[in-house]
Design a protein around this motif. Structure first.
Motif, PDB file in Angstrom:
ATOM      1  N   GLU A 120      -6.659  16.687  12.182  1.00 29.46           N
ATOM      2  CA  GLU A 120      -6.817  18.072  12.609  1.00 29.46           C
ATOM      3  C   GLU A 120      -5.924  19.003  11.795  1.00 29.46           C
ATOM      4  OE1 GLU A 120      -6.260  18.584  16.748  1.00 29.46           O
ATOM      5  OE2 GLU A 120      -7.938  17.298  17.343  1.00 29.46           O
ATOM      6  N   GLN A 121      -4.776  18.495  11.369  1.00 29.44           N
ATOM      7  CA  GLN A 121      -3.830  19.306  10.616  1.00 29.44           C
ATOM      8  C   GLN A 121      -3.964  19.135   9.107  1.00 29.44           C
ATOM      9  OE1 GLN A 121      -0.398  17.385  12.767  1.00 29.44           O
ATOM     10  NE2 GLN A 121       0.354  19.488  12.731  1.00 29.44           N
ATOM     11  N   LEU A 122      -4.369  17.936   8.680  1.00 28.50           N
ATOM     12  CA  LEU A 122      -4.265  17.580   7.271  1.00 28.50           C
ATOM     13  C   LEU A 122      -5.592  17.117   6.677  1.00 28.50           C
ATOM     14  CD1 LEU A 122      -0.956  15.501   7.459  1.00 28.50           C
ATOM     15  CD2 LEU A 122      -1.185  17.852   6.619  1.00 28.50           C
ATOM     16  N   HIS A 123      -5.787  17.442   5.418  1.00 29.28           N
ATOM     17  CA  HIS A 123      -6.874  16.881   4.628  1.00 29.28           C
ATOM     18  C   HIS A 123      -6.279  15.751   3.781  1.00 29.28           C
ATOM     19  CE1 HIS A 123     -10.482  16.713   2.122  1.00 29.28           C
ATOM     20  NE2 HIS A 123      -9.672  16.662   1.077  1.00 29.28           N
ATOM     21  N   VAL A 124      -6.820  14.559   3.905  1.00 32.39           N
ATOM     22  CA  VAL A 124      -6.253  13.375   3.252  1.00 32.39           C
ATOM     23  C   VAL A 124      -6.952  13.126   1.918  1.00 32.39           C
ATOM     24  CG1 VAL A 124      -5.827  10.904   3.465  1.00 32.39           C
ATOM     25  CG2 VAL A 124      -5.666  12.376   5.486  1.00 32.39           C
ATOM     26  N   ILE A 125      -6.159  12.913   0.875  1.00 34.26           N
ATOM     27  CA  ILE A 125      -6.690  12.699  -0.471  1.00 34.26           C
ATOM     28  C   ILE A 125      -6.195  11.352  -0.990  1.00 34.26           C
ATOM     29  CG2 ILE A 125      -6.808  13.605  -2.818  1.00 34.26           C
ATOM     30  CD1 ILE A 125      -5.934  16.330  -1.611  1.00 34.26           C
ATOM     31  N   THR A 126      -7.107  10.499  -1.370  1.00 35.55           N
ATOM     32  CA  THR A 126      -6.743   9.219  -1.981  1.00 35.55           C
ATOM     33  C   THR A 126      -6.223   9.465  -3.388  1.00 35.55           C
ATOM     34  OG1 THR A 126      -8.428   8.055  -0.713  1.00 35.55           O
ATOM     35  CG2 THR A 126      -7.612   6.961  -2.712  1.00 35.55           C
ATOM     36  N   VAL A 127      -5.122   8.834  -3.736  1.00 32.93           N
ATOM     37  CA  VAL A 127      -4.545   8.956  -5.074  1.00 32.93           C
ATOM     38  C   VAL A 127      -4.953   7.728  -5.877  1.00 32.93           C
ATOM     39  CG1 VAL A 127      -2.440   9.229  -6.432  1.00 32.93           C
ATOM     40  CG2 VAL A 127      -2.611  10.286  -4.172  1.00 32.93           C
ATOM     41  N   ASP A 128      -5.594   7.966  -7.023  1.00 32.31           N
ATOM     42  CA  ASP A 128      -6.115   6.875  -7.828  1.00 32.31           C
ATOM     43  C   ASP A 128      -5.634   7.019  -9.268  1.00 32.31           C
ATOM     44  OD1 ASP A 128      -7.469   4.604  -8.417  1.00 32.31           O
ATOM     45  OD2 ASP A 128      -9.467   5.379  -7.992  1.00 32.31           O
ATOM     46  N   ARG A 129      -5.857   5.944 -10.024  1.00 29.60           N
ATOM     47  CA  ARG A 129      -5.532   5.895 -11.456  1.00 29.60           C
ATOM     48  C   ARG A 129      -4.075   6.276 -11.747  1.00 29.60           C
ATOM     49  NH1 ARG A 129     -10.934   8.948 -12.785  1.00 29.60           N
ATOM     50  NH2 ARG A 129      -9.611  10.579 -12.010  1.00 29.60           N
ATOM     51  N   PRO A 130      -3.096   5.495 -11.339  1.00 33.33           N
ATOM     52  CA  PRO A 130      -3.242   4.245 -10.574  1.00 33.33           C
ATOM     53  C   PRO A 130      -3.307   4.512  -9.071  1.00 33.33           C
ATOM     54  CG  PRO A 130      -0.949   4.568 -11.101  1.00 33.33           C
ATOM     55  CD  PRO A 130      -1.685   5.715 -11.750  1.00 33.33           C
ATOM     56  N   ALA A 131      -3.883   3.544  -8.363  1.00 38.79           N
ATOM     57  CA  ALA A 131      -3.911   3.639  -6.907  1.00 38.79           C
ATOM     58  C   ALA A 131      -2.504   3.460  -6.354  1.00 38.79           C
ATOM     59  CB  ALA A 131      -4.841   2.571  -6.336  1.00 38.79           C
ATOM     60  N   LEU A 132      -2.173   4.265  -5.371  1.00 36.45           N
ATOM     61  CA  LEU A 132      -0.868   4.149  -4.722  1.00 36.45           C
ATOM     62  C   LEU A 132      -1.015   3.305  -3.460  1.00 36.45           C
ATOM     63  CD1 LEU A 132       0.847   7.671  -4.834  1.00 36.45           C
ATOM     64  CD2 LEU A 132       1.395   5.645  -6.162  1.00 36.45           C
ATOM     65  N   ARG A 133      -0.245   2.229  -3.366  1.00 32.17           N
ATOM     66  CA  ARG A 133      -0.224   1.399  -2.164  1.00 32.17           C
ATOM     67  C   ARG A 133       1.211   1.002  -1.876  1.00 32.17           C
ATOM     68  NH1 ARG A 133      -5.099  -0.004  -0.270  1.00 32.17           N
ATOM     69  NH2 ARG A 133      -4.125  -1.329   1.282  1.00 32.17           N
ATOM     70  N   GLY A 134       1.474   0.706  -0.629  1.00 30.64           N
ATOM     71  CA  GLY A 134       2.796   0.226  -0.240  1.00 30.64           C
ATOM     72  C   GLY A 134       2.696  -0.762   0.897  1.00 30.64           C
ATOM     73  N   ARG A 135       3.713  -1.578   1.027  1.00 28.89           N
ATOM     74  CA  ARG A 135       3.728  -2.583   2.085  1.00 28.89           C
ATOM     75  C   ARG A 135       5.002  -2.465   2.903  1.00 28.89           C
ATOM     76  NH1 ARG A 135       3.470  -8.270  -0.359  1.00 28.89           N
ATOM     77  NH2 ARG A 135       5.042  -7.358  -1.733  1.00 28.89           N
ATOM     78  N   LEU A 136       4.872  -2.625   4.194  1.00 27.77           N
ATOM     79  CA  LEU A 136       6.026  -2.766   5.073  1.00 27.77           C
ATOM     80  C   LEU A 136       6.187  -4.250   5.337  1.00 27.77           C
ATOM     81  CD1 LEU A 136       7.943  -0.761   6.753  1.00 27.77           C
ATOM     82  CD2 LEU A 136       6.675  -1.633   8.726  1.00 27.77           C
ATOM     83  N   VAL A 137       7.384  -4.783   5.135  1.00 24.31           N
ATOM     84  CA  VAL A 137       7.585  -6.224   5.267  1.00 24.31           C
ATOM     85  C   VAL A 137       8.856  -6.513   6.052  1.00 24.31           C
ATOM     86  CG1 VAL A 137       6.453  -6.640   3.037  1.00 24.31           C
ATOM     87  CG2 VAL A 137       8.954  -6.482   3.126  1.00 24.31           C
ATOM     88  N   LEU A 138       8.887  -7.678   6.646  1.00 26.58           N
ATOM     89  CA  LEU A 138      10.139  -8.259   7.111  1.00 26.58           C
ATOM     90  C   LEU A 138      10.661  -9.098   5.958  1.00 26.58           C
ATOM     91  CD1 LEU A 138      12.133  -8.959   9.520  1.00 26.58           C
ATOM     92  CD2 LEU A 138      10.809 -11.077   9.710  1.00 26.58           C
ATOM     93  N   ALA A 139      11.907  -8.875   5.557  1.00 25.80           N
ATOM     94  CA  ALA A 139      12.462  -9.582   4.402  1.00 25.80           C
ATOM     95  C   ALA A 139      13.738 -10.319   4.793  1.00 25.80           C
ATOM     96  CB  ALA A 139      12.754  -8.593   3.269  1.00 25.80           C
ATOM     97  N   TRP A 140      14.000 -11.406   4.069  1.00 30.96           N
ATOM     98  CA  TRP A 140      15.220 -12.196   4.241  1.00 30.96           C
ATOM     99  C   TRP A 140      15.514 -12.861   2.900  1.00 30.96           C
ATOM    100  CZ3 TRP A 140      10.456 -13.229   6.284  1.00 30.96           C
ATOM    101  CH2 TRP A 140       9.799 -14.356   5.779  1.00 30.96           C
ATOM    102  N   ARG A 141      16.713 -13.374   2.745  1.00 32.00           N
ATOM    103  CA  ARG A 141      17.046 -14.054   1.490  1.00 32.00           C
ATOM    104  C   ARG A 141      16.171 -15.280   1.303  1.00 32.00           C
ATOM    105  NH1 ARG A 141      23.361 -14.932   0.965  1.00 32.00           N
ATOM    106  NH2 ARG A 141      23.168 -15.295   3.208  1.00 32.00           N
ATOM    107  N   ALA A 142      15.756 -15.511   0.050  1.00 28.28           N
ATOM    108  CA  ALA A 142      14.794 -16.578  -0.232  1.00 28.28           C
ATOM    109  C   ALA A 142      15.285 -17.934   0.265  1.00 28.28           C
ATOM    110  CB  ALA A 142      14.500 -16.632  -1.727  1.00 28.28           C
ATOM    111  N   GLY A 143      16.570 -18.186   0.200  1.00 28.16           N
ATOM    112  CA  GLY A 143      17.110 -19.449   0.693  1.00 28.16           C
ATOM    113  C   GLY A 143      17.288 -19.477   2.185  1.00 28.16           C
ATOM    114  N   GLY A 144      16.964 -18.383   2.851  1.00 33.54           N
ATOM    115  CA  GLY A 144      17.164 -18.287   4.290  1.00 33.54           C
ATOM    116  C   GLY A 144      18.531 -17.706   4.595  1.00 33.54           C
TER     117      GLY A 144
END
Length: 315
Positions: free
Chosen positions: A250-274
């Motif tokens: 209702e407030q915003l017009h959403v525009i996909t950003v391409d070339r390059p495509a913008l993506r992101g991930r939310l992750v739970l992270a920990w040290r590789a060895g635990g």
């Protein structure tokens, strides 16, 4: 040389103040000073420089500190190993998180506390960059962070959300005629973004650098909701998580950003060895079993989680 002397030395060096160190240790300040002076007399060298407004390690003190920390860690390790073998989990877990998301972190920590009431839990909030550094140095056992398409070096991750990063503008904005734009379209335009150090901002900076320009950040704030409001008022294009922006159609017009495509991930992270301690390892195991969808990238968002409970086990 006594363990408490090493503990006092490390705490004063970290707090840079005898009074704050004594409060943290729950002992009287004169006792802390006296024990460190005894240690200095035994070693025949001054370990702390007390001449300034804050206390700093001397050159000798700086050389001693890693060994003092290692000795204290070894003692904690002995206690934790005994507790783990006898089935009693004690110790401390440190968890970090980015500012805004929909992960049920309170529920996870509450359930873990119910299962292991003898474990002390602390939670801190910071940018993704800071949290990743703290994971690698062992200050944190686990953290919810925003990252790009590649896994952070030296860390294991559980993907909680993978979604596009979009440009969002008010419906009267000149870009509102577009559904998709190339990243170069944003060159020179006033942008509204999260601060440096956040995952979303890092993805924007990386994409703009690859296109040969630096983004023009007109407004910067750590609250995605404020970014959306600024964009809705016509003050620029807000760079936001896709689901977060789409929920405000209702407030915003959403525009996909391409070339390059913008993506992101939310992750739970920990040290590789635990995590180094059994309590930290138990928390990560529980988190991998229970955390699922419903998280956004540096903002609240959608239900399509991307958890990977079948990944390699945490040591």
């Amino acid at each position: 040389m006594e363990l408490r002397q090493l503990e006092y030395l490390v705490t004063v060096a970290e707090e840079r103040n005898f009074t704050r160190a004594a409060e943290k240790l729950h002992v009287a300040q004169p006792g802390v000073s006296a024990q460190i002076r005894r240690l200095e007399r035994e070693l025949g060298q001054q370990l702390l420089d007390r001449s300034g407004r804050s206390v700093r390690p001397t050159e000798v003190g700086a050389a001693v500190l890693p060994y003092a920390r290692a000795a204290l860690a070894a003692v904690r390790g002995v206690r934790l190993a005994v507790d783990e073998l006898t089935g009693l989990l004690r110790g401390h877990v440190s968890v970090g998180t980015v500012t805004s998301h929909n992960v049920d972190l309170p529920g996870l920590l509450a359930d873990f506390h119910d299962e292991h009431p003898a474990v002390e839990i602390t939670l801190s909030e910071a940018t993704s960059d800071r949290l990743l550094d703290d994971l690698r140095t062992g200050r944190l056992d686990a953290a919810i962070v925003s990252v790009g398409s590649g896994d952070p070096e030296g860390l294991g991750v559980l993907v909680l959300e993978d979604q596009p990063i979009v440009a969002a503008v008010g419906h009267d904005h000149e870009l509102a005629v577009h559904r998709v734009v190339a990243i170069d379209t944003l060159r020179g335009r006033p942008l509204i973004s999260l601060p440096r150090g956040t995952g979303l901002r890092a993805r924007l900076d990386e994409a703009c650098a690859a296109a040969g320009f630096t983004p023009r950040i007109a407004f910067e704030a750590s609250d995605p909701g404020l970014l959306a409001q600024l964009a809705a008022r016509g003050l620029g294009a807000a760079i936001l998580p896709g689901a977060f922006a789409a929920a405000r159609a209702e407030q915003l017009h959403v525009i996909t950003v391409d070339r390059p495509a913008l993506r992101g991930r939310l992750v739970l992270a920990w040290r590789a060895g635990g995590p180094s301690g059994p309590a930290g390892r138990a928390l990560v195991r529980r988190a991998r079993r229970t955390l699922g969808g419903g998280a956004g990238l540096d903002g609240d968002a959608g239900p399509d989680g991307n958890a990977d409970p079948d990944g390699p086990p945490v040591p």
